[in-house]
Enzyme design. Structure first.
Site, PDB file in Angstrom:
ATOM      1  N   CYS A 104       0.703  -1.298   0.009  1.00 45.66           N
ATOM      2  CA  CYS A 104      -0.069   0.103  -0.157  1.00 45.66           C
ATOM      3  C   CYS A 104       0.931   1.362   0.008  1.00 45.66           C
ATOM      4  O   CYS A 104       0.369   2.499   0.142  1.00 45.66           O
ATOM      5  CB  CYS A 104      -1.116   0.070   1.144  1.00 45.66           C
ATOM      6  SG  CYS A 104      -0.413  -0.092   2.796  1.00 45.66           S
ATOM      7  N   CYS A 122      -1.130  -1.244  10.874  1.00 47.48           N
ATOM      8  CA  CYS A 122      -0.388  -0.066  11.228  1.00 47.48           C
ATOM      9  C   CYS A 122       0.467  -0.059  12.288  1.00 47.48           C
ATOM     10  O   CYS A 122       1.332   0.368  12.531  1.00 47.48           O
ATOM     11  CB  CYS A 122      -1.043   1.114  10.760  1.00 47.48           C
ATOM     12  SG  CYS A 122      -2.204   1.002   9.521  1.00 47.48           S
TER      13      CYS A 122
END
Ligand code: FES
Lengths: 138, 443
Positions: A33, A116
């Protein structure tokens, strides 16, 4: 979608920026990403007395830490929270930090954003590794 | 003050006129359109009238208008319904599947890499389950699919071409009419071939010999507001649109099915919608989509400006030209003030309401949230905003590198967008990008 704590860190990130005199740097990313997280450490040594004995010993601790992150609000909040959590800690303590600790610190994260926090754990580990390997070279 | 809404491609507010038209069908005229009594008859009449209005909008017969629950259902019905109709004809499903493995003669669908997921995932799903072969055409870097590419992708077993009219992410307008004409030409030549006696088609599966026809579907969800929706001039057999992108309610859409197009219903039940879509009619929704269509038609016709009736809410609305001007102002303003920004998709062949910008070294979700904190609602094609953590398939298809797609922001303007709003965005956007960039390791 985000907890208040995440939003607080996102809006007002702590320990953000570059460090010129870092002795440990860790950059990790999610190539899929495009997210990148970088931690800078300044590790110092201090003498401490262990509580039970009179003997003094040396320990390495994180004197200062900074982060730079290209990523979502969760990634920014995780970076910011991580820097606060490990600042002043010994490197052993910092190595023990898990992504779950980061999530707990932030209250909660949407499931899609768990990775994350993993990024944050990886970044601190990598930065400490970098510090250690540099020390060996010296 | 309400936050500034610049996400009209996601959905639109319902026009007050539409709500007004719908209300009686929740309250006084709530009847089931299939009932014989007066309640039912009133509901039936409303559905019939609505269908007529939609048919006029599309330039087709009422019997060619099927009401569905929205764009996704219409796309599914068009694609799955057509493919299912081939299986149906000769009970040859198994044979077909078996044969197809050896001979590679499954029905073939041509679509594009930039379709909405309602089309893309439907085609992929059929492909995965072994029912079809599929070709996913890549658009050029402007975001336009070439008619030539479609032409050269056509195979003897091609039965369906599905190309969206206006892209939902980058707003690019596809050459639907030209594609429609191409397919018509191809179909004509096929008819001639099959008439010529010298070669009897031998052993070909049913979908080829039945009528050997290529059908053309377009998802026109993002086109209905601004572009020509006449199915005759577009030369389409199947067309999808939905109410909630044209200031109508959510949960109601249309599939135009040209007479003679074989569609097997997806859902079984009663005899509703010419036996193409079972289920009690969503009467208020149907009335709502018709009203929404009426308002669109009025605003598209050039004479409106002078003959505006005083109570029409359309009077407060921005015209297409106003929207276009504001869009250009926003594009130019951002490109000028934000270094490392670019427009995704060609500017000239683009929806008047669409701005899709990428900024370098800043992530889309972080920008979006900052915009939201400043009272501006937009959207992004960043991997971080998608559940799958993949960058937008549309941006990747037009050759935007993943890291640039990462910093993409979509603003979509609509009838209520004002100059003040655009000025406000231009005022705060550069600062937001700076702020997000200051956190990034890349400068
Ligand atoms: S950084 Fe991409 S999802 Fe969090």
């Amino acid at each position: 979608m985000y907890s208040k704590k995440v939003m607080d860190h996102f809006q007002d990130p702590k320990n953000m920026g570059e460090m010129t005199d870092a002795n440990g740097v860790g950059t990790v990313g999610n190539p899929k990403c495009g997210d990148v997280m970088r931690l800078f450490l300044r590790v110092k040594t201090r003498r401490v007395r262990s509580p039970k004995s009179e003997v003094q010993k040396e320990e390495e601790y994180i004197d200062d830490i900074k982060f730079q992150t290209l990523g979502c609000a969760a990634a920014i909040a995780c970076s910011s929270a991580t820097t606060e959590m490990v600042k002043g800690k010994t490197i052993e303590e910092a190595l023990d930090l898990t992504n779950q600790d980061v999530v707990n610190e932030l209250g909660e994260l949407p499931p899609a954003k768990f990775h994350c926090s993993v990024l944050a754990e990886q970044a601190i580990k990598k930065a400490i590794e970098d510090y250690k390997s540099k020390k060996v070279k010296k | 003050m309400y936050p500034i809404y610049l996400d009209y491609a996601a959905t639109t507010p319902v026009d007050p006129e539409v709500i007004k038209a719908m209300i009686p069908y929740f309250t006084t005229d709530f009847g089931n359109a299939s009932s014989i009594h007066s309640y039912g008859r009133r509901a039936r009449q409303a559905v019939d009238e609505a269908r007529k209005i939609v048919a006029e909008f599309l330039g087709c017969e009422s019997s060619e208008v099927i009401f569905t629950s929205g764009g996704t259902e219409s796309d599914n019905l068009a694609i799955r319904g057509l493919i299912a109709s081939y299986e149906n004809t000769n009970n040859t499903t198994k044979v077909l599947k078996y044969e197809s493995k050896k001979q590679n003669t499954k029905p073939h669908i041509i679509t594009t890499q930039i379709e909405h997921h309602a089309v893309l995932n439907t085609v992929k799903n059929l492909e995965k389950s072994g029912m079809i072969e599929a070709t996913y055409l890549k658009p050029n870097s402007d975001g336009i699919v070439s008619v030539r590419d479609i032409e050269s992708a056509i195979k003897p077993n091609t039965v369906l071409v599905s190309v969206m009219y206006v892209n939902n992410e980058i707003g690019t307008v596809q050459p639907i009419r030209e594609i429609g004409k191409l397919i018509e030409k191809e179909n004509k030549s096929r008819v001639q071939e099959s008439k010529s006696p010298k070669e009897k088609s031998s052993g070909l599966p049913d979908f080829r010999t039945r009528d050997s026809h290529i059908y053309f579907h377009t998802d026109a969800v993002q086109a209905a507001e601004y572009f020509d929706m006449n199915v005759q001039t577009l030369h389409v057999d199947l067309l999808t649109f939905t109410a909630h992108k044209i200031y109508g309610p959510k949960g109601i859409g249309v599939l135009y099915i040209k007479k003679g197009t074989p569609i097997k219903p997806e859902q079984t039940g009663g005899e509703h919608e010419y036996r193409k879509r079972a289920g009690t009619e969503n009467v208020p929704g149907i009335v709502g989509i018709a009203k929404a269509v009426e308002i669109v038609r009025k605003s598209k016709s050039p004479k409106v400006q002078e003959s505006e009736s005083p109570d029409s809410s359309a009077g407060k609305n921005q015209s297409q030209n106003d929207i276009l001007r504001l869009r250009n102002k926003l594009i130019e303003g951002i490109l000028k003030t934000v270094k490392g920004s670019r427009l995704n998709g060609i500017r000239e062949l683009r929806s008047p309401g669409n701005v899709n910008i990428s900024v370098k070294n800043a992530e889309g979700e972080a920008i979006l949230l900052n915009l939201d904190l400043q009272g501006i609602a937009a959207s992004s094609g960043s991997a971080c905003t998608s559940g799958a953590l993949e960058p937008s398939h549309v941006l990747l298809a037009i050759g935007v590198p993943a890291e640039i797609a990462h910093g993409s922001i979509r603003f979509t303007l609509g009838r209520h967008t004002t100059e003040t709003e655009i000025n406000r965005v231009l005022e705060v956007f550069p600062g937001i990008v700076e702020k997000v960039r200051s956190i990034s390791p890349f400068k």
